[in-house]
Design an enzyme around this catalytic site. Structure first.
Site, mmCIF file in Angstrom:
data_model
loop_
_atom_site.group_PDB
_atom_site.id
_atom_site.type_symbol
_atom_site.label_atom_id
_atom_site.label_comp_id
_atom_site.label_asym_id
_atom_site.label_seq_id
_atom_site.Cartn_x
_atom_site.Cartn_y
_atom_site.Cartn_z
ATOM 1 N N HIS A 132 0.869 -1.184 0.000
ATOM 2 C CA HIS A 132 0.000 0.000 0.000
ATOM 3 C C HIS A 132 0.907 1.236 0.000
ATOM 4 O O HIS A 132 1.741 1.388 -0.891
ATOM 5 C CB HIS A 132 -0.941 -0.098 1.210
ATOM 6 N N HIS A 136 -2.599 -1.903 -9.661
ATOM 7 C CA HIS A 136 -3.578 -1.358 -8.734
ATOM 8 C C HIS A 136 -4.819 -2.227 -8.755
ATOM 9 O O HIS A 136 -5.189 -2.745 -9.803
ATOM 10 C CB HIS A 136 -3.948 0.084 -9.130
ATOM 11 N N ASP A 138 2.466 5.785 -6.478
ATOM 12 C CA ASP A 138 3.734 5.675 -5.764
ATOM 13 C C ASP A 138 4.955 5.618 -6.670
ATOM 14 O O ASP A 138 6.074 5.696 -6.193
ATOM 15 C CB ASP A 138 3.728 4.396 -4.899
HETATM 16 N N1 ACO Z 1 4.731 -6.328 -10.606
HETATM 17 C C1 ACO Z 1 4.631 -7.508 -11.238
HETATM 18 N N2 ACO Z 1 3.490 -8.224 -11.357
HETATM 19 C C2 ACO Z 1 2.390 -7.684 -10.810
HETATM 20 C C3 ACO Z 1 2.406 -6.457 -10.134
HETATM 21 C C4 ACO Z 1 3.629 -5.756 -10.040
HETATM 22 N N3 ACO Z 1 3.729 -4.598 -9.421
HETATM 23 N N4 ACO Z 1 1.170 -6.166 -9.671
HETATM 24 C C5 ACO Z 1 0.399 -7.198 -10.050
HETATM 25 N N5 ACO Z 1 1.141 -8.100 -10.735
HETATM 26 C C6 ACO Z 1 0.664 -9.357 -11.348
HETATM 27 C C7 ACO Z 1 0.369 -10.401 -10.298
HETATM 28 O O1 ACO Z 1 1.500 -11.193 -10.038
HETATM 29 C C8 ACO Z 1 -0.739 -11.176 -10.967
HETATM 30 O O2 ACO Z 1 -0.145 -11.982 -11.959
HETATM 31 P P1 ACO Z 1 -0.739 -13.460 -12.253
HETATM 32 O O3 ACO Z 1 -2.118 -13.215 -12.787
HETATM 33 O O4 ACO Z 1 0.212 -14.073 -13.228
HETATM 34 O O5 ACO Z 1 -0.753 -14.184 -10.933
HETATM 35 C C9 ACO Z 1 -1.533 -10.103 -11.693
HETATM 36 O O6 ACO Z 1 -0.589 -9.047 -11.973
HETATM 37 C C10 ACO Z 1 -2.698 -9.550 -10.895
HETATM 38 O O7 ACO Z 1 -2.199 -9.003 -9.698
HETATM 39 P P2 ACO Z 1 -2.880 -9.153 -8.273
HETATM 40 O O8 ACO Z 1 -1.803 -9.278 -7.242
HETATM 41 O O9 ACO Z 1 -3.943 -10.187 -8.323
HETATM 42 O O10 ACO Z 1 -3.586 -7.737 -8.132
HETATM 43 P P3 ACO Z 1 -4.151 -7.109 -6.800
HETATM 44 O O11 ACO Z 1 -5.285 -6.230 -7.196
HETATM 45 O O12 ACO Z 1 -4.424 -8.149 -5.761
HETATM 46 O O13 ACO Z 1 -2.930 -6.228 -6.237
HETATM 47 C C11 ACO Z 1 -1.425 -4.459 -5.925
HETATM 48 C C12 ACO Z 1 -2.802 -4.873 -6.455
HETATM 49 C C13 ACO Z 1 -1.276 -4.910 -4.464
HETATM 50 C C14 ACO Z 1 -1.315 -2.951 -5.952
HETATM 51 C C15 ACO Z 1 -0.336 -5.101 -6.792
HETATM 52 O O14 ACO Z 1 -0.458 -4.613 -8.108
HETATM 53 C C16 ACO Z 1 1.063 -4.849 -6.267
HETATM 54 O O15 ACO Z 1 1.524 -5.604 -5.397
HETATM 55 N N6 ACO Z 1 1.783 -3.783 -6.765
HETATM 56 C C17 ACO Z 1 3.097 -3.464 -6.264
HETATM 57 C C18 ACO Z 1 3.004 -2.701 -4.958
HETATM 58 C C19 ACO Z 1 2.484 -1.301 -5.168
HETATM 59 O O16 ACO Z 1 2.931 -0.550 -6.021
HETATM 60 N N7 ACO Z 1 1.527 -0.931 -4.301
HETATM 61 C C20 ACO Z 1 0.932 0.407 -4.322
HETATM 62 C C21 ACO Z 1 -0.489 0.352 -4.791
HETATM 63 S S1 ACO Z 1 -1.187 1.947 -4.921
HETATM 64 C C22 ACO Z 1 -1.412 2.417 -3.341
HETATM 65 O O17 ACO Z 1 -1.633 1.692 -2.434
HETATM 66 C C23 ACO Z 1 -1.363 3.767 -3.102
#
Ligand code: ACO
Length: 420
Positions: free
Chosen positions: A260, A299, A355
């Site tokens: 987050h 996201h 971010d």
């Molecule tokens: N890098 C690489 N792969 C990613 C990323 C990433 N940043 N984000 C998602 N994916 C992939 C996942 O591995 C998944 O792949 P799969 O289908 O092969 O398993 C797919 O994309 C879907 O991702 P989920 O994790 O299911 O998406 P979710 O909605 O649960 O998570 C989140 C969203 C937590 C923001 C995620 O994208 C992430 O971890 N990002 C990196 C951390 C980040 O930047 N957080 C800030 C978010 S914005 C905020 O809070 C202000």
């Protein structure tokens, strides 16, 4: 046209029920008629509330507070004006804004005993850990904050939190640096006061209006984001009817996490680790093999470019014109360029989030990496408080207490220690 419904047939019993559809949503409780619960780990498809505060269209990349596009607010509104809008639902008149700014100004002082809590932290304590402890501690200074059924008391706690949060955030910064605490100055505005309390040395600080406005825009961009993880924490904890200082400290704790708000810190650590543009392709390959995440990308709601990330790139131009360009920007731009062309990211609709660029800007402003999420928390505070207020005035809300699907043992008899 009659009422829109969803027909559900239980093939085990042949029983059928008509479930009303409203706002593209069915009520999970309507499934009780069939003796069923809905199962939705991590709330992927569950609306936990009705809300009139923030609108997001994640596919179109749209964000609005109380109907106003984020682009217009970022250009024209001050942070306190935005906070008022989130709380009251309307933009303040000149008179209202003046009175609101004055009210906040006279509440900026924090009981000096709070400095003793901060002194108790180790010199290398993480700023978010200190912030969350200090905000939780504030609840003990305001026992009247427990009167959450009293609208005037709630309003007063809101003012206190908005006014005192920058003071505590600045003191956290000073503690990390081993610098004496600087007290609020009533002749300065909200942002100017915060910046002065963080950076003043020996009674001196030369304000930079461009950097201050850039910080203010960043805070406006972070001010609310509907039911994100930290807001959900504030609402969930607040639903127990605890005081708002405790509920907000739960929000700070949720924001601390790297998935987050903590992502802004992790982006910078990632850029430091990559070190050079030539290492970007190998890093991206590692991400595609699921060895790690590309921090600052992806996201839960946005499946398009995060509109805040677009605006932040513009803020970066203004800031770097003052401070000189951070070489890390080149690495970030290359990561974004490659990711936006690569099928791994395109097919998963992964775009830069708020971010991705904010940390580089905070660093250029002089904030250390582990402090970035404190700035996010300062920005998100009005959203937490507006959502808390909305929850308390929503007659449909109760204590937030989800159900579970039990997967453990059936009943079994206790085995005495000697027999195990
Ligand atoms: N890098 C690489 N792969 C990613 C990323 C990433 N940043 N984000 C998602 N994916 C992939 C996942 O591995 C998944 O792949 P799969 O289908 O092969 O398993 C797919 O994309 C879907 O991702 P989920 O994790 O299911 O998406 P979710 O909605 O649960 O998570 C989140 C969203 C937590 C923001 C995620 O994208 C992430 O971890 N990002 C990196 C951390 C980040 O930047 N957080 C800030 C978010 S914005 C905020 O809070 C202000």
């Amino acid at each position: 046209m009659g009422e829109e419904t969803l027909s559900v047939r239980d093939n085990r019993t042949g029983e059928e029920v008509e479930i009303p559809i409203s706002d593209g949503t069915i009520r999970a409780t309507d499934l009780r008629q069939l003796g069923l619960m809905s199962y939705d780990p991590a709330f992927l498809n569950t609306a936990s509330t009705r809300s009139g505060i923030t609108y997001i269209d994640g596919d179109a990349g749209i964000l609005r507070y109380r109907g106003y596009p984020i682009e217009q607010l970022a250009e024209h509104a001050s942070f306190l004006e935005t906070a008022w809008l989130l709380f009251e639902g309307e933009l303040p008149t000149r008179e209202q804004l003046d009175a609101w700014e004055e009210e906040v100004r006279v509440h900026t002082y924090v009981h000096t005993n709070v400095t003793q809590f901060l002194d108790g932290f180790r010199h290398d304590a993480h700023p978010m850990g200190m912030l969350l402890g200090a905000i939780a501690a504030l609840s003990t200074f305001y026992p009247d904050a427990k009167e959450i059924g009293d609208a005037e008391s709630r309003r007063l706690q809101r003012v206190r939190l908005i006014a005192k949060f920058p003071t505590i955030a600045a003191w956290v910064f000073r503690h990390s640096r081993g610098l004496p605490y600087v007290f609020p100055r009533n002749d300065l505005g909200y942002i100017g006061n915060f910046v002065n309390m963080t950076f003043e040395i020996g009674g001196q600080h030369e304000p930079n209006p461009v950097l201050q406005r850039a910080l203010e825009i960043l805070l406006v961009l972070h001010a609310d984001h509907e039911q994100n993880a930290s807001t959900n924490a504030v609402r969930g904890v607040g639903s127990t009817q605890v005081d708002p200082f405790s509920a907000v400290s739960a929000g700070v704790a949720a924001l601390y996490g790297p998935l987050h708000g903590g992502a802004n810190e992790q982006v910078l650590r990632m850029l430091d680790e990559i070190g050079d543009v030539k290492n970007v392709p190998a890093f991206i390959e590692g991400v595609k093999k699921h060895e790690r995440l590309l921090m600052g990308f992806g996201h839960r709601v946005y499946k398009n470019y995060d509109p805040r990330a677009k605006l932040i790139k513009r803020v970066a131009d203004d800031v770097f014109a003052q401070t000189g360009v951070d070489p890390k920007l080149e690495i970030a731009l290359e990561l974004e360029r490659i990711a936006l062309e690569d099928d791994y990211f395109v097919s998963r609709k992964l775009y830069p989030n708020v971010d991705f660029y904010s940390g580089i800007i905070y660093r250029a402003m002089g904030y250390p990496t582990d402090y970035f999420t404190v700035l996010f928390a300062l920005g998100r505070l009005p959203g937490w408080l507006a959502q808390w207020e909305e929850m308390l005035s929503d007659s449909e809300q109760k204590i937030a207490r989800p159900r579970q699907v039990y997967t453990g043992y059936g009943e079994r008899d206790f085995v005495p220690l000697a027999n195990r």
